[in-house]
Design a protein around this motif. Structure first.
Motif, PDB file in Angstrom:
ATOM      1  N   GLN A   1      -6.305   4.693   3.866  1.00 63.13           N
ATOM      2  CA  GLN A   1      -5.260   3.681   3.743  1.00 63.13           C
ATOM      3  C   GLN A   1      -5.695   2.351   4.349  1.00 63.13           C
ATOM      4  N   LEU A   2      -6.371   2.393   5.488  1.00 59.69           N
ATOM      5  CA  LEU A   2      -6.871   1.164   6.091  1.00 59.69           C
ATOM      6  C   LEU A   2      -7.890   0.483   5.176  1.00 59.69           C
ATOM      7  N   HIS A   3      -8.716   1.258   4.495  1.00 64.01           N
ATOM      8  CA  HIS A   3      -9.684   0.667   3.573  1.00 64.01           C
ATOM      9  C   HIS A   3      -8.982  -0.009   2.400  1.00 64.01           C
ATOM     10  N   HIS A   4      -7.908   0.575   1.902  1.00 59.09           N
ATOM     11  CA  HIS A   4      -7.148  -0.080   0.821  1.00 59.09           C
ATOM     12  C   HIS A   4      -6.575  -1.410   1.301  1.00 59.09           C
ATOM     13  N   ILE A   5      -6.068  -1.426   2.530  1.00 53.98           N
ATOM     14  CA  ILE A   5      -5.556  -2.670   3.101  1.00 53.98           C
ATOM     15  C   ILE A   5      -6.684  -3.689   3.213  1.00 53.98           C
ATOM     16  N   GLY A   6      -7.864  -3.219   3.614  1.00 48.78           N
ATOM     17  CA  GLY A   6      -9.017  -4.100   3.741  1.00 48.78           C
ATOM     18  C   GLY A   6      -9.394  -4.760   2.427  1.00 48.78           C
ATOM     19  N   ILE A   7      -9.343  -4.007   1.321  1.00 51.81           N
ATOM     20  CA  ILE A   7      -9.678  -4.586   0.016  1.00 51.81           C
ATOM     21  C   ILE A   7      -8.649  -5.643  -0.368  1.00 51.81           C
TER      22      ILE A   7
ATOM     23  N   MET B   1      -1.802 -12.927   3.583  1.00 51.05           N
ATOM     24  CA  MET B   1      -1.420 -11.611   3.088  1.00 51.05           C
ATOM     25  C   MET B   1      -0.238 -11.060   3.852  1.00 51.05           C
ATOM     26  N   LEU B   2       0.737 -10.595   3.125  1.00 45.84           N
ATOM     27  CA  LEU B   2       1.873  -9.881   3.684  1.00 45.84           C
ATOM     28  C   LEU B   2       1.732  -8.422   3.289  1.00 45.84           C
ATOM     29  N   LEU B   3       1.912  -7.523   4.235  1.00 44.99           N
ATOM     30  CA  LEU B   3       1.625  -6.117   4.011  1.00 44.99           C
ATOM     31  C   LEU B   3       2.874  -5.262   4.145  1.00 44.99           C
ATOM     32  N   LYS B   4       3.025  -4.347   3.193  1.00 46.57           N
ATOM     33  CA  LYS B   4       4.024  -3.281   3.326  1.00 46.57           C
ATOM     34  C   LYS B   4       3.274  -1.958   3.232  1.00 46.57           C
ATOM     35  N   PHE B   5       3.510  -1.090   4.208  1.00 46.45           N
ATOM     36  CA  PHE B   5       2.771   0.169   4.317  1.00 46.45           C
ATOM     37  C   PHE B   5       3.735   1.330   4.148  1.00 46.45           C
ATOM     38  N   GLU B   6       3.382   2.251   3.252  1.00 44.38           N
ATOM     39  CA  GLU B   6       4.231   3.420   3.002  1.00 44.38           C
ATOM     40  C   GLU B   6       3.339   4.638   2.812  1.00 44.38           C
ATOM     41  N   SER B   7       3.614   5.712   3.566  1.00 47.19           N
ATOM     42  CA  SER B   7       2.743   6.876   3.506  1.00 47.19           C
ATOM     43  C   SER B   7       3.528   8.162   3.725  1.00 47.19           C
ATOM     44  N   LYS B   8       3.365   9.111   2.822  1.00 44.81           N
ATOM     45  CA  LYS B   8       3.954  10.435   3.024  1.00 44.81           C
ATOM     46  C   LYS B   8       3.217  11.217   4.093  1.00 44.81           C
ATOM     47  N   ASN B   9       1.966  10.801   4.384  1.00 45.03           N
ATOM     48  CA  ASN B   9       1.218  11.471   5.451  1.00 45.03           C
ATOM     49  C   ASN B   9       1.874  11.270   6.807  1.00 45.03           C
ATOM     50  N   TYR B  10       2.490  10.088   6.984  1.00 47.48           N
ATOM     51  CA  TYR B  10       3.170   9.772   8.243  1.00 47.48           C
ATOM     52  C   TYR B  10       4.565   9.258   7.900  1.00 47.48           C
ATOM     53  N   PRO B  11       5.475  10.151   7.489  1.00 47.15           N
ATOM     54  CA  PRO B  11       6.767   9.744   6.937  1.00 47.15           C
ATOM     55  C   PRO B  11       7.652   8.961   7.902  1.00 47.15           C
TER      56      PRO B  11
ATOM     57  N   SER C   1      -0.247 -11.805  10.099  1.00 53.06           N
ATOM     58  CA  SER C   1       0.230 -13.182  10.177  1.00 53.06           C
ATOM     59  C   SER C   1       1.386 -13.252  11.158  1.00 53.06           C
ATOM     60  N   LYS C   2       1.462 -14.360  11.905  1.00 51.98           N
ATOM     61  CA  LYS C   2       2.579 -14.549  12.827  1.00 51.98           C
ATOM     62  C   LYS C   2       3.800 -15.107  12.113  1.00 51.98           C
ATOM     63  N   ALA C   3       3.558 -15.904  11.071  1.00 53.02           N
ATOM     64  CA  ALA C   3       4.667 -16.580  10.395  1.00 53.02           C
ATOM     65  C   ALA C   3       5.190 -15.796   9.201  1.00 53.02           C
ATOM     66  N   CYS C   4       4.293 -15.112   8.475  1.00 49.32           N
ATOM     67  CA  CYS C   4       4.678 -14.401   7.252  1.00 49.32           C
ATOM     68  C   CYS C   4       4.546 -12.902   7.475  1.00 49.32           C
ATOM     69  N   THR C   5       5.649 -12.209   7.521  1.00 49.00           N
ATOM     70  CA  THR C   5       5.582 -10.776   7.811  1.00 49.00           C
ATOM     71  C   THR C   5       6.363  -9.906   6.829  1.00 49.00           C
TER      72      THR C   5
ATOM     73  N   VAL D   1       0.852  -1.189   0.000  1.00 53.76           N
ATOM     74  CA  VAL D   1       0.000   0.000   0.000  1.00 53.76           C
ATOM     75  C   VAL D   1       0.885   1.235   0.000  1.00 53.76           C
ATOM     76  N   LYS D   2       0.861   1.926  -1.121  1.00 50.75           N
ATOM     77  CA  LYS D   2       1.770   3.062  -1.347  1.00 50.75           C
ATOM     78  C   LYS D   2       0.941   4.258  -1.807  1.00 50.75           C
ATOM     79  N   VAL D   3      -0.091   4.574  -1.016  1.00 50.34           N
ATOM     80  CA  VAL D   3      -1.030   5.638  -1.364  1.00 50.34           C
ATOM     81  C   VAL D   3      -0.651   6.896  -0.586  1.00 50.34           C
ATOM     82  N   HIS D   4      -0.267   7.952  -1.280  1.00 53.43           N
ATOM     83  CA  HIS D   4       0.244   9.144  -0.613  1.00 53.43           C
ATOM     84  C   HIS D   4      -0.779  10.268  -0.520  1.00 53.43           C
ATOM     85  N   GLY D   5      -1.911  10.117  -1.154  1.00 53.77           N
ATOM     86  CA  GLY D   5      -2.853  11.231  -1.181  1.00 53.77           C
ATOM     87  C   GLY D   5      -4.069  11.052  -0.304  1.00 53.77           C
ATOM     88  N   CYS D   6      -4.004  10.146   0.685  1.00 49.34           N
ATOM     89  CA  CYS D   6      -5.170   9.953   1.543  1.00 49.34           C
ATOM     90  C   CYS D   6      -4.729   9.650   2.967  1.00 49.34           C
TER      91      CYS D   6
END
Length: 399
Positions: free
Chosen positions: A39-45, A57-67, A80-84, A29-34
């Motif tokens: 951003q949580l809704h994008h992760i949800g989808i 699902m393995l997640l990487k979160f990147e946001s200019k809102n919270y650099p 996930s506990k095993a896949c991060t 999730v690399k959405v910089h304009g919200c």
């Protein structure tokens, strides 16, 4: 009815013992304009796609809102506990998830990816407005909006609080005097005003608060202390509320109001303020907000997910609930309607409406007549589609 706690426990227990052999969805999730709600809704989808295709699902979160914030794991438990984690090399060499709107074309590929840079519509049927076929018979007798209940379950899992956050929220509630019954009010006026939402005076919010407490008092022997939790980015709102409504007890995290100002919104401090307000709003018995705000919609989803009471939900002052990337739903007419003015449709019970957009009124096409126009939204009900979520097959068998 499906037990939401069992659902959450079931997902936790589905963690693979070995990440090397697991079917995986790498979601970046690399959405910089919200903001955070968006951003949580994008992760949800992304997570709906992972459940639907039976992947971890393995997640990487990147946001200019919270650099300075490199991960959501400070606030929420990992998915996930095993896949991060994954390497950039693995992501670059992985094929994107793809489907034809009915099923996944990449089903035979063990590891797939999705790079989210903005609003997107999934290519598979696991998207907002759909819900698992295996839950259809369990939900319909109890839940009027099963698609929102399901999305709320997904978001509830993503937002399971870390122990530190949970203890912090309990301390805040004790300090505020956050006791039930309590109604939440979210007033968003800085970054949303005139861009995505209209101005709504305090009186408009409070009219719905009054109605809720009046209804509560009429159905309970003991009259309620009228508590309101106010979450806002307007520094004048709390003072105005206490002056105009002295019979109410207003609770608010005033420091979070200051942090929500445009000049300080993109800081890690502001992130924690939103997390706190969001969590407390979702624990209220009713919330008055605007669904043009991602936070307002997210609060509604979380409230619907945790209770089968029709009283525990949110009231929107502007638009109906919607999601970016949602599957278009048909609507069914439940009450006749004859046009009252130009542009309105004639409706008869049982008519099916398509291509519907609902704000304060709805606009759609009546399949019976072929005509397009406006109509009152209280005279229709949504017909959300179901989908075969593979990851749900062993959690809840069809009844």
């Amino acid at each position: 009815m499906a037990d939401w706690k069992s659902f959450l426990t079931g997902l936790e227990n589905k963690n693979p013992s070995s990440c090397k052999a697991a079917r995986k969805l790498l979601c970046w999730v690399k959405v910089h304009g919200c903001g955070l709600g968006c951003q949580l809704h994008h992760i949800g989808i992304c997570f709906m796609m992972a459940i639907g295709t039976n992947r971890t699902m393995l997640l990487k979160f990147e946001s200019k809102n919270y650099p300075t914030l490199k991960s959501l794991d400070k606030a929420y438990l990992p998915l996930s506990k095993a896949c991060t984690e994954w390497s950039d090399k693995e992501f670059n060499e992985t094929r994107g998830i793809y489907g034809n709107g009915i099923k996944e074309i990449t089903n035979d590929v063990r590891v797939v990816k999705r790079l989210v840079k903005g609003p997107f519509r999934p290519f598979i049927p696991f998207a907002p407005n759909s819900y698992p076929e295996s839950l259809k018979d369990r939900l319909r007798p109890f839940v009027s909006e099963p698609q929102i209940w399901w999305f709320g379950q997904v978001m509830s899992f993503i937002m399971r609080p870390q122990p530190k956050l949970y203890q912090e929220l309990e301390s805040i509630k004790a300090e505020l005097g956050f006791f039930h019954p309590i109604v939440g009010v979210q007033i968003r006026r800085t970054d949303k005003l005139n861009l995505e939402a209209e101005y709504h005076p305090l009186e408009e919010y409070m009219s719905h608060v009054n109605k809720w407490f009046d209804n509560y008092d009429n159905t309970n022997e003991v009259k309620a202390v009228r508590r309101v939790f106010l979450a806002t980015d307007d520094v004048t709102a709390l003072q105005e509320a206490r002056k105009k409504y002295p019979s109410y007890t207003f609770l608010s995290l005033t420091n979070n109001t200051l942090l929500a100002a445009n000049s300080r919104r993109k800081t890690e401090e502001s992130f924690w303020g939103i997390v706190q307000d969001l969590s407390l709003l979702s624990q209220c018995d009713h919330v008055v907000c605007t669904f043009s705000s991602n936070i307002g919609r997210l609060v509604h989803e979380l409230m619907i997910a945790r209770s089968d009471s029709p009283l525990i939900n949110a009231t929107s002052l502007d638009v109906e609930h919607y999601s970016w990337g949602e599957i278009t739903m048909l609507r069914k007419v439940i009450k006749d309607h004859d046009p009252q003015k130009d542009g309105e449709l004639q409706l008869r019970v049982g008519d099916i409406l398509k291509n519907t957009i609902c704000r304060k009124t709805c606009n759609g096409t009546n399949r019976r007549t072929g005509k397009r126009g406006f109509y009152p939204k209280e005279k229709i009900k949504a017909l959300p589609p179901t989908a075969e979520y593979a990851g749900m097959a062993d959690l809840f068998a069809p009844s």
